[in-house]
Design an enzyme around this catalytic site. Structure first.
Site, short mmCIF file in Angstrom:
data_model
loop_
_atom_site.label_atom_id
_atom_site.label_comp_id
_atom_site.label_asym_id
_atom_site.label_seq_id
_atom_site.Cartn_x
_atom_site.Cartn_y
_atom_site.Cartn_z
N GLY A 8 0.83 -1.21 0.00
CA GLY A 8 0.00 0.00 0.00
C GLY A 8 0.86 1.24 0.00
CD GLU B 80 13.21 -10.68 1.31
OE1 GLU B 80 12.80 -11.87 1.26
OE2 GLU B 80 13.84 -10.20 2.27
CD GLU C 2 1.46 2.95 -3.47
OE1 GLU C 2 2.38 2.14 -3.29
OE2 GLU C 2 1.67 4.17 -3.59
CD GLU D 6 4.05 -0.93 -1.86
OE1 GLU D 6 3.56 -1.83 -1.15
OE2 GLU D 6 4.19 0.25 -1.47
#
Length: 171
Positions: A35, A105, A51, A55
């Site tokens: 997020g 990660e 997001e 990500e």
């Protein structure tokens, strides 16, 4: 006072939760839900979609609003009021890719392991626990009924706790 709006996504697949390891700030090295901040002209839903994609590499769509966090944080020059909407999301792609900048990660973790891991932040654990014990019909979903308004919104969504398109006599 500064206002900061952010959005994130809870994605659970085969009893595993999608987590990202943060590469900056107070949560550096910790695992949390994907997020980030809402950009100008963007809705909370659009921010969560963007997001999660940035990500994790996953395309996902919001299913329901499952949590809201509000709080005040002291910054060097002012107080920040943070508003964070967390959506349960359904993934529509499966390729995991950390962005390599903000996120070091990304992985699916068994829910029990995430809840026991001291490297998973408290808010993430609370959201997982809350959703794990909630009914699949709880939370807030987009009400698809047209709702009249006297204002000229560019984007307009209402989340309610009742079934979409249900009238009061049906409830």
């Amino acid at each position: 006072m500064r206002i900061a709006c952010s959005a994130g996504g809870l994605i659970v697949k085969d009893n595993e939760v999608l987590l990202v390891r943060i590469n900056y700030g107070a949560n550096k090295g910790y695992w949390m839900l994907p997020g980030g901040f809402v950009e100008e002209g963007e809705s909370f839903e659009e921010a969560a979609i963007r997001e999660v994609k940035e990500e994790t590499g996953i395309d996902a769509i919001p299913v329901r609003l499952v949590s809201v966090r509000t709080g005040f944080k002291q910054l060097p020059e002012e107080i920040e009021h943070g508003i964070y909407f967390i959506f349960e999301m359904e993934s529509v792609s499966d390729t995991l890719t950390a962005d390599g900048s903000e996120i070091s990660e990304v992985k699916y973790t068994p829910i029990a392991d995430a809840l026991a891991d001291p490297q998973v932040i408290g808010l993430t654990k609370e959201i997982i626990r809350s959703c794990q014990h909630a009914s699949s019909t709880s939370g807030l979903t987009v009400n698809e009924n047209e709702i009249p308004t006297n204002n000229k919104y560019l984007k307009y969504k209402v989340y309610t706790s009742h079934a979409p398109n249900a009238s009061l006599t049906q409830l």
